[in-house]
Design an enzyme around this catalytic site. Structure first.
Site, mmCIF file in Angstrom:
data_model
loop_
_atom_site.group_PDB
_atom_site.id
_atom_site.type_symbol
_atom_site.label_atom_id
_atom_site.label_comp_id
_atom_site.label_asym_id
_atom_site.label_seq_id
_atom_site.Cartn_x
_atom_site.Cartn_y
_atom_site.Cartn_z
ATOM 1 N N GLU A 152 -23.361 -8.285 20.305
ATOM 2 C CA GLU A 152 -22.494 -9.303 19.722
ATOM 3 C C GLU A 152 -22.039 -10.252 20.825
ATOM 4 O O GLU A 152 -21.700 -9.813 21.930
ATOM 5 C CB GLU A 152 -21.276 -8.670 19.055
ATOM 6 C CG GLU A 152 -21.599 -7.715 17.919
ATOM 7 C CD GLU A 152 -20.348 -7.074 17.352
ATOM 8 O OE1 GLU A 152 -19.938 -7.453 16.247
ATOM 9 O OE2 GLU A 152 -19.783 -6.195 18.024
ATOM 10 N N LEU A 202 0.806 -1.213 0.000
ATOM 11 C CA LEU A 202 0.000 0.000 0.000
ATOM 12 C C LEU A 202 0.841 1.266 0.000
ATOM 13 O O LEU A 202 0.415 2.306 -0.505
ATOM 14 C CB LEU A 202 -0.929 0.009 1.214
ATOM 15 C CG LEU A 202 -2.079 -0.996 1.226
ATOM 16 C CD1 LEU A 202 -2.769 -0.995 2.593
ATOM 17 C CD2 LEU A 202 -3.080 -0.683 0.131
ATOM 18 N N HIS A 258 -22.700 -1.612 6.241
ATOM 19 C CA HIS A 258 -23.420 -2.806 5.774
ATOM 20 C C HIS A 258 -24.789 -2.964 6.425
ATOM 21 O O HIS A 258 -25.654 -3.659 5.896
ATOM 22 C CB HIS A 258 -22.574 -4.066 5.967
ATOM 23 C CG HIS A 258 -22.444 -4.518 7.392
ATOM 24 N ND1 HIS A 258 -21.438 -4.087 8.223
ATOM 25 C CD2 HIS A 258 -23.183 -5.386 8.119
ATOM 26 C CE1 HIS A 258 -21.570 -4.666 9.401
ATOM 27 N NE2 HIS A 258 -22.620 -5.448 9.383
ATOM 28 N N LYS A 279 -29.148 -4.361 4.905
ATOM 29 C CA LYS A 279 -29.982 -5.441 5.432
ATOM 30 C C LYS A 279 -31.441 -5.229 5.037
ATOM 31 O O LYS A 279 -31.949 -4.113 5.036
ATOM 32 C CB LYS A 279 -29.834 -5.527 6.952
ATOM 33 C CG LYS A 279 -28.437 -5.986 7.383
ATOM 34 C CD LYS A 279 -28.318 -6.102 8.876
ATOM 35 C CE LYS A 279 -26.922 -6.570 9.289
ATOM 36 N NZ LYS A 279 -26.622 -7.927 8.822
ATOM 37 N N HIS A 315 -23.144 2.454 12.693
ATOM 38 C CA HIS A 315 -24.274 1.530 12.538
ATOM 39 C C HIS A 315 -25.528 2.022 13.262
ATOM 40 O O HIS A 315 -26.613 2.113 12.675
ATOM 41 C CB HIS A 315 -23.906 0.144 13.076
ATOM 42 C CG HIS A 315 -22.849 -0.555 12.291
ATOM 43 N ND1 HIS A 315 -22.640 -0.332 10.946
ATOM 44 C CD2 HIS A 315 -21.936 -1.503 12.644
ATOM 45 C CE1 HIS A 315 -21.648 -1.097 10.527
ATOM 46 N NE2 HIS A 315 -21.218 -1.801 11.529
ATOM 47 N N ASP A 361 -16.559 2.314 16.963
ATOM 48 C CA ASP A 361 -16.673 1.141 16.097
ATOM 49 C C ASP A 361 -18.105 0.868 15.677
ATOM 50 O O ASP A 361 -18.356 0.426 14.550
ATOM 51 C CB ASP A 361 -16.104 -0.085 16.817
ATOM 52 C CG ASP A 361 -16.071 -1.316 15.927
ATOM 53 O OD1 ASP A 361 -15.575 -1.210 14.792
ATOM 54 O OD2 ASP A 361 -16.554 -2.383 16.359
ATOM 55 N N LYS A 389 -20.002 -5.999 23.130
ATOM 56 C CA LYS A 389 -19.420 -7.294 22.806
ATOM 57 C C LYS A 389 -19.547 -8.228 24.010
ATOM 58 O O LYS A 389 -19.759 -7.795 25.126
ATOM 59 C CB LYS A 389 -17.947 -7.142 22.407
ATOM 60 C CG LYS A 389 -17.778 -6.459 21.046
ATOM 61 C CD LYS A 389 -16.356 -6.544 20.571
ATOM 62 C CE LYS A 389 -16.206 -5.952 19.173
ATOM 63 N NZ LYS A 389 -16.956 -6.717 18.158
#
EC number: 1.1.1.49
Length: 496
Positions: free
Chosen positions: A223, A97, A185, A189, A247, A242, A347
C-alpha cells in the site's frame, strides 16, 4: 411462481442494516458497492437499507450525505434517476451501539410479520464494539428466529487466538454458524476467484502446481497510503494483525489448496483449513529466521514528502508498531513439502500493488552451458490482484538471429475483455450475503488456524519492545526482509 423460485425469494432479506453507517468503511466501500449493485439491477425491489449511527441526523441529512459520497458516480444524466431510486431505499436511525433502547427502536423499525422477514446486520464498526453489538442484538430479539437473520463481521476477527475464540463463543450463543459471514474482501476479487479456474480447469497448469516444479511462492500486498487517521486501531493492531493474518493467509490457502470435491461453501473451506493445518509451526527460537517487521520513516511517495509513522496524527511518538511484516512458511504436505511461501505487506511502499508470484525451478539440464545462455532466468506465473486484475506467464523464446540469445515474453492470460465489466470485491461479497452464498466467506476454523499459525510471531514481537527496524517511505521495505530467502537467487518480485 414455481416452488424453487418461491423458496429463493423467501431466502432473500428485506432489510439491510449498516451499523456505523457514517464511518469510513461505509463511505468508501459499502455505499458505493450497494449503489453499483443497484446500477446492475441486482437488488430486490423490496430491499430497504437502514443506516444506524449516533450522529444527530434526520433521514434527509443522511440522504444528502449519500449524495455527496456518490457524486463521482453520477457522470451521466440517467444516473440521477438511478440515484433517486437508490435513495428511496434508505431510512436513517439515530442510535448508540451501547444503548439497548436503540436496538429496540431498530427492531420496531424493521417491518414485523411480513412474508420476507430476513435482515442483514452489517457491523461496519470498530472490532472492540463487536461483542457489544452482538449482545444487544440478542437483547432486542433481533437474533430470532435462529437461522434467519445474517450478521456480517469485518476483519480482524479477534486480535489474537484467545480473543478470536472468545468472540466466536459469543457469536455462537446468539447466531448459528450459517448466519455468520466473516468477510475478507480479497476473496471477492476476480483474480482470486479466477485462480481456482486457472488451476483446476486447465490440465496444462495443475500438473505443474507442486513441489516438483515450483521453487517458491511470493504473496505481496503493498500500500502506498499511510494509516489515514486510523491510529486508534492501527497502533494497536499493526501490519501482522491487520493484513497478514487475514488477507495474505487467505491468498496462501487459495494458491495451495487441493481441488475440492464440489464448488460448495464447506467443501472449499475444508480444503483451505487443511492447508492452514499443514503449515509447519514456528518455534519461538526460529521466529527471527521466519519473520521480519519494520516501520516506515519519512520519505517520498509520488515525489511528495510524507512523514514517518511516529509523526502520524495520534500515534505514540515512541511507538514500535510494525507497518511492514514479512514471513516465511512451509506447508508440510505431499504437494508442497519443502517449498517456501514468502508473504509480505507494508504501508508507504512505492505504490498500491497486490500480486501472487510463483517462481518455477531451473531446468534440470544445463543444455545451453556453452552458449550465451549459460544462465537462464526461471519461469514465473504472475497473478496481479490490484490495481489491475490480470494473469501473466513468463517464458523464454529465442531472439531472431544467428546467436543463441533469448528474451522473456509474457503470455497474458487476462480474463477480462475490453468491452466487459465486472463487479468489484465488495459488490460481489455483498450480493453473496444478500443471496445467502457463504462460499467466499471465512468459517471460524479458518480464522482460528490462521491465528495459530501467526501466534508464535505475535507473542515473540510483543515481548521484543525495545527496537524495530525501519524503511524509508517510498521503498519496498527493509533490507532485513531479504534474509528470509532460502537461496541467493531468490529475490522479491516487485514488478509485473
Amino acid at each position: 411462481m414455481d416452488g424453487a423460485k418461491m423458496d429463493q425469494s423467501q431466502n432473500l432479506p428485506c432489510s439491510f442494516v449498516i451499523f456505523g453507517a457514517t464511518g469510513d468503511l461505509a463511505a468508501h466501500k459499502l455505499l458505493p458497492a450497494l449503489f453499483d449493485l443497484e446500477h446492475a439491477g441486482r437488488l430486490a425491489d423490496n430491499l430497504s437499507i437502514i443506516a444506524f449511527s449516533r450522529r444527530e441526523w434526520t433521514t434527509d441529512d443522511w440522504l444528502e450525505y449519500v449524495r455527496s459520497i456518490l457524486k463521482n458516480k453520477l457522470d451521466q444524466p440517467s444516473c440521477q434517476a438511478l440515484l433517486e431510486r437508490f435513495l428511496a431505499r434508505f431510512r436513517y436511525l439515530r442510535g448508540d451501539l451501547k444503548d439497548v433502547d436503540s436496538y429496540h427502536a431498530l427492531a420496531a423499525d424493521i417491518a414485523p410479520g411480513s412474508a420476507c422477514s430476513r435482515t442483514v446486520f452489517y457491523l461496519a464498526i470498530r472490532p472492540a464494539d463487536f461483542v457489544t453489538a452482538i449482545k444487544n442484538l440478542k437483547v432486542a430479539g433481533l437474533n430470532e428466529p435462529r437461522g434467519m437473520n445474517r450478521v456480517v463481521i469485518e476483519k480482524p476477527f479477534g486480535e489474537d487466538l484467545e480473543s478470536a475464540q472468545v468472540l466466536n463463543r459469543v457469536l455462537h450463543q446468539y447466531f448459528d454458524e450459517e448466519q455468520i459471514y466473516r468477510i475478507d474482501h480479497f476473496l471477492g476479487k476476480e483474480t482470486v476467484q479466477n485462480l481456482l479456474v486457472f488451476r483446476f480447469a486447465n490440465t496444462i497448469i495443475e500438473p505443474l502446481w507442486n513441489r516438483n516444479f515450483i521453487d517458491h511462492v511470493q504473496i505481496t500486498v503493498a500500500e502506498s497510503i499511510g494509516i489515514e487517521k486510523r491510529a486508534g486501531y492501527y497502533d494497536r493492531a499493526g501490519a501482522l494483525r491487520d493484513m497478514l493474518q487475514n488477507h495474505l493467509m487467505q491468498l496462501l490457502t487459495v494458491v495451495a489448496m487441493e481441488p475440492p470435491p464440489a464448488l460448495e461453501a464447506d467443501a472449499l473451506r475444508d480444503e483451505k483449513v487443511k492447508v492452514l493445518r499443514s503449515i509447519r509451526p514456528i518455534a519461538k527460537r526460529a521466529v527471527h529466521a521466519h519473520a521480519v517487521r519494520a516501520q516506515y520513516t519519512h520519505g517520498n511517495i509520488d515525489r511528495q514528502p510524507v512523514v514517518s509513522y511516529q509523526q502520524e496524527e495520534n500515534v505514540e511518538p515512541d511507538s514500535i508498531t510494525e507497518t511492514f511484516a514479512a514471513a516465511k512458511f512451509y506447508i508440510d504436505n505431499w504437494r508442497w513439502r519443502g517449498v517456501p511461501f514468502y508473504l509480505r505487506t507494508g504501508k508507504r511502499m512505492p505504490r498500491r500493488h497486490s500480486m501472487i508470484a510463483i517462481r518455477f525451478k531451473h531446468p534440470p539440464q544445463q543444455l545451453f552451458r556453452e552458449t550465451p545462455l549459460e544462465s537462464i532466468d526461471p519461469n514465473w506465473v504472475l497473478l496481479s490482484i490490484q490495481p489491475e486484475e490480470s494473469m501473466h506467464m513468463e517464458i523464454h523464446v529465442k531472439q531472431p538471429g544467428l546467436d543463441m540469445n533469448t528474451r522473456v515474453i509474457q503470455m497474458n492470460a487476462s480474463f477480462l475483455r475490453t468491452d466487459e465489466q465486472t463487479l468489484g470485491a465488495y459488490e460481489t461479497l455483498l450480493l453473496d450475503v444478500i443471496e445467502g452464498d457463504r462460499s467466499l466467506f471465512i468459517r471460524f476454523d479458518e480464522a482460528e488456524w490462521a491465528w495459530r499459525v501467526i501466534d508464535p510471531i505475535l507473542k515473540f514481537w510483543t515481548v521484543e519492545r525495545e527496537y524495530i527496524p525501519t524503511y524509508p517511505a517510498g521503498s519496498w521495505g527493509p533490507a532485513e526482509a531479504n534474509r528470509l530467502f532460502d537461496s541467493d537467487d531468490q529475490v522479491w518480485r516487485n514488478e509485473l
